[in-house]
Design an enzyme around this catalytic site. Structure first.
Site, PDB file in Angstrom:
ATOM      1  N   ARG A  99       0.828  -1.214   0.000  1.00 22.79           N
ATOM      2  CA  ARG A  99       0.000   0.000   0.000  1.00 22.79           C
ATOM      3  C   ARG A  99       0.861   1.264   0.000  1.00 22.79           C
ATOM      4  O   ARG A  99       0.534   2.257  -0.660  1.00 22.79           O
ATOM      5  CB  ARG A  99      -0.919  -0.034   1.226  1.00 22.79           C
ATOM      6  CG  ARG A  99      -1.909   1.099   1.318  1.00 22.79           C
ATOM      7  CD  ARG A  99      -2.915   0.837   2.424  1.00 22.79           C
ATOM      8  NE  ARG A  99      -3.661   2.035   2.763  1.00 22.79           N
ATOM      9  CZ  ARG A  99      -3.706   2.574   3.972  1.00 22.79           C
ATOM     10  NH1 ARG A  99      -3.057   1.997   4.979  1.00 22.79           N
ATOM     11  NH2 ARG A  99      -4.402   3.672   4.193  1.00 22.79           N
ATOM     12  N   HIS A 103       0.387   4.072  -2.886  1.00 18.71           N
ATOM     13  CA  HIS A 103      -0.157   5.391  -2.580  1.00 18.71           C
ATOM     14  C   HIS A 103       0.823   6.511  -2.889  1.00 18.71           C
ATOM     15  O   HIS A 103       0.407   7.649  -3.122  1.00 18.71           O
ATOM     16  CB  HIS A 103      -0.610   5.448  -1.121  1.00 18.71           C
ATOM     17  CG  HIS A 103      -1.913   4.755  -0.885  1.00 18.71           C
ATOM     18  ND1 HIS A 103      -2.857   5.192   0.041  1.00 18.71           N
ATOM     19  CD2 HIS A 103      -2.452   3.644  -1.456  1.00 18.71           C
ATOM     20  CE1 HIS A 103      -3.903   4.389   0.017  1.00 18.71           C
ATOM     21  NE2 HIS A 103      -3.674   3.430  -0.882  1.00 18.71           N
ATOM     22  N   HIS A 232      -5.614  -6.995  -3.554  1.00 10.72           N
ATOM     23  CA  HIS A 232      -6.400  -7.126  -2.325  1.00 10.72           C
ATOM     24  C   HIS A 232      -6.428  -8.555  -1.816  1.00 10.72           C
ATOM     25  O   HIS A 232      -7.003  -8.820  -0.757  1.00 10.72           O
ATOM     26  CB  HIS A 232      -7.835  -6.626  -2.546  1.00 10.72           C
ATOM     27  CG  HIS A 232      -7.969  -5.146  -2.421  1.00 10.72           C
ATOM     28  ND1 HIS A 232      -9.014  -4.439  -2.991  1.00 10.72           N
ATOM     29  CD2 HIS A 232      -7.201  -4.232  -1.777  1.00 10.72           C
ATOM     30  CE1 HIS A 232      -8.878  -3.161  -2.700  1.00 10.72           C
ATOM     31  NE2 HIS A 232      -7.779  -3.005  -1.971  1.00 10.72           N
ATOM     32  N   THR A 233      -5.825  -9.467  -2.558  1.00 11.67           N
ATOM     33  CA  THR A 233      -5.639 -10.808  -2.008  1.00 11.67           C
ATOM     34  C   THR A 233      -4.779 -10.757  -0.752  1.00 11.67           C
ATOM     35  O   THR A 233      -4.810 -11.668   0.073  1.00 11.67           O
ATOM     36  CB  THR A 233      -5.012 -11.747  -3.064  1.00 11.67           C
ATOM     37  OG1 THR A 233      -5.113 -13.098  -2.628  1.00 11.67           O
ATOM     38  CG2 THR A 233      -3.554 -11.411  -3.304  1.00 11.67           C
ATOM     39  N   TRP A 264      -9.878  -9.798   2.650  1.00 13.54           N
ATOM     40  CA  TRP A 264     -10.573 -10.149   1.406  1.00 13.54           C
ATOM     41  C   TRP A 264     -10.479 -11.648   1.124  1.00 13.54           C
ATOM     42  O   TRP A 264     -11.321 -12.191   0.419  1.00 13.54           O
ATOM     43  CB  TRP A 264      -9.965  -9.385   0.236  1.00 13.54           C
ATOM     44  CG  TRP A 264     -10.325  -7.943   0.141  1.00 13.54           C
ATOM     45  CD1 TRP A 264     -11.327  -7.392  -0.620  1.00 13.54           C
ATOM     46  CD2 TRP A 264      -9.686  -6.839   0.798  1.00 13.54           C
ATOM     47  NE1 TRP A 264     -11.344  -6.025  -0.479  1.00 13.54           N
ATOM     48  CE2 TRP A 264     -10.343  -5.657   0.392  1.00 13.54           C
ATOM     49  CE3 TRP A 264      -8.615  -6.736   1.689  1.00 13.54           C
ATOM     50  CZ2 TRP A 264      -9.977  -4.391   0.841  1.00 13.54           C
ATOM     51  CZ3 TRP A 264      -8.245  -5.476   2.147  1.00 13.54           C
ATOM     52  CH2 TRP A 264      -8.911  -4.320   1.732  1.00 13.54           C
ATOM     53  N   THR A 265      -9.445 -12.285   1.678  1.00 13.48           N
ATOM     54  CA  THR A 265      -9.213 -13.705   1.417  1.00 13.48           C
ATOM     55  C   THR A 265      -8.906 -14.439   2.721  1.00 13.48           C
ATOM     56  O   THR A 265      -8.577 -13.807   3.733  1.00 13.48           O
ATOM     57  CB  THR A 265      -8.030 -13.896   0.438  1.00 13.48           C
ATOM     58  OG1 THR A 265      -6.835 -13.361   1.033  1.00 13.48           O
ATOM     59  CG2 THR A 265      -8.295 -13.208  -0.886  1.00 13.48           C
ATOM     60  N   ASP A 272      -2.111 -14.721  -4.440  1.00  8.87           N
ATOM     61  CA  ASP A 272      -2.596 -15.651  -5.457  1.00  8.87           C
ATOM     62  C   ASP A 272      -3.862 -15.052  -6.059  1.00  8.87           C
ATOM     63  O   ASP A 272      -4.125 -13.861  -5.905  1.00  8.87           O
ATOM     64  CB  ASP A 272      -2.828 -17.054  -4.870  1.00  8.87           C
ATOM     65  CG  ASP A 272      -3.795 -17.054  -3.693  1.00  8.87           C
ATOM     66  OD1 ASP A 272      -4.586 -16.087  -3.551  1.00  8.87           O
ATOM     67  OD2 ASP A 272      -3.777 -18.024  -2.905  1.00  8.87           O
ATOM     68  N   ASP A 293     -14.852  -3.640  -5.258  1.00  7.21           N
ATOM     69  CA  ASP A 293     -14.523  -5.037  -5.557  1.00  7.21           C
ATOM     70  C   ASP A 293     -15.648  -5.686  -6.356  1.00  7.21           C
ATOM     71  O   ASP A 293     -15.418  -6.339  -7.378  1.00  7.21           O
ATOM     72  CB  ASP A 293     -14.302  -5.826  -4.260  1.00  7.21           C
ATOM     73  CG  ASP A 293     -13.169  -5.294  -3.410  1.00  7.21           C
ATOM     74  OD1 ASP A 293     -12.130  -4.913  -3.990  1.00  7.21           O
ATOM     75  OD2 ASP A 293     -13.317  -5.252  -2.179  1.00  7.21           O
TER      76      ASP A 293
END
Length: 344
Positions: A99, A103, A232-233, A264-265, A272, A293
């Site tokens: 991130r 950013h 976002h994984t 998210w996962t 992945d 998403d």
């Protein structure tokens, strides 16, 4: 000889005068405020980095800040990459380092030609005025983690360090190798930071249109938007920072790292294609799906790529690596102009 000595003395007097200007004094004060003593010092001990050097006098700090605009040293960038790998192994900070790089680069505006007004990967995110932008909530923690590495390797620009940390975090989490180049020049003061509002929101009224507005401004296309969204994984959303997500789920209550947030996962430290699979299946209420998403499978043009990546991880990895490298170069000024690779 007398003429040379007189010229040297004049140069020193000019440097001292420059360091005493109000803008230089403000830059020096801002630099002191960014990285106060923090819990990151324990991370430094675990990683085995030496402590930051003793503070310099105010004038010396201002002069050093003004001289930042230079290419990074190749050997120091390579050595810093090893320290970042160790930091990742001991602190599990992959998501926040990704991130950080994003950013810093994601403020780029392709419609502005001048540097640094165009934004992008220029190290401006180290300044307090930009750290306080709403989209950057919590990123001070990433800066505290990598500041000891910057202290250890002073011939690396912040712009390069941020992008090095981001790409290394992807690779160490099991993601693709990113074809990176280095040699980015740093901005020198907080007055060169971009205005707020350049980064994407999580819950706009029209998510697909918002994503295109933000990423098209950077010169990215639909395929790159979807591929980059796949990052976002990794990571979690913390409601106290972003206003989104649950305070805790069965996947985050025990960490690693500080517990809490909503991922998210399931395996949110492994890179992945699970992000695309989980959004498509929508089978687990403990996994986060933001409006931006969901738009990847609702918008017909985005959906082509989202479906492809859910089925084909190799295709996702290939497109992601290219998109990440492109993002990391946005708006950057390189010295040398072509940059340099660590694999040369």
């Amino acid at each position: 000889m007398a003429e040379r000595l007189a010229a040297s003395a004049a140069t020193l007097r000019a440097s001292a005068a420059a360091a005493a200007t109000p803008s230089a004094r403000r830059a020096a004060r801002a630099s002191r405020a960014f990285f106060p003593p923090s819990p990151a010092s324990s991370a430094r001990a675990r990683v085995g980095l030496r402590a930051a050097p003793s503070p310099l006098p105010q004038k010396a700090r201002a002069v050093r800040c003004a001289a930042v605009a230079a290419a990074s040293d190749v050997a120091q960038v390579k050595a810093a990459r090893e320290d970042i790998r160790e930091l990742l192994r001991t602190t599990h900070c992959h998501p926040i380092l990704v991130r950080l790089g994003w950013h810093d680069a994601g403020t780029y505006d392709k419609n502005i030609e001048e540097w640094p007004q165009r934004g992008g990967a220029n190290g401006s995110l180290r300044f307090d005025v930009e750290l306080k932008h709403g989209a950057n909530a919590g990123l001070i923690n990433a800066l505290k983690l990598i500041q000891p590495i910057k202290d250890k390797y002073p011939s690396i620009t912040y712009a390069d360090l941020f992008q090095l940390a981001s790409a290394t975090a992807i690779e160490e989490a099991g993601g693709p190798k990113i074809p990176m180049k280095y040699g980015r020049v740093d901005v020198t003061g907080p007055e060169q930071c971009p205005p707020e509002g350049k980064l994407p929101d999580a819950g706009p009224s029209s998510p697909a249109d918002h994503l295109r507005e933000v990423f098209y401004r950077m010169g990215l296309d639909d395929k790159e938007i979807v591929a980059l969204s796949g990052a976002h994984t990794l990571g979690r959303s913390r409601p106290e920072r972003s206003g989104w997500g649950k305070p805790e789920t069965k996947y985050t209550k025990n960490g690693p790292g500080a517990p809490g947030g909503q991922s998210w996962t399931v395996e949110w430290l492994r890179f992945d294609n699970s992000y695309f699979k989980d959004i498509k299946e929508k089978r687990d209420q403990d996994l986060l799906v933001l409006p931006t998403d969901a738009a990847l499978f609702e918008d017909p043009n985005f959906k082509v790529y989202a479906e492809k990546y859910a089925e084909d991880q190799d295709a996702f990895f290939s497109d992601y690596a290219e998109a990440h490298a492109k993002l990391s170069n946005l708006g950057a000024k390189f010295q040398p102009p072509q940059g340099f690779s660590l694999d040369d």
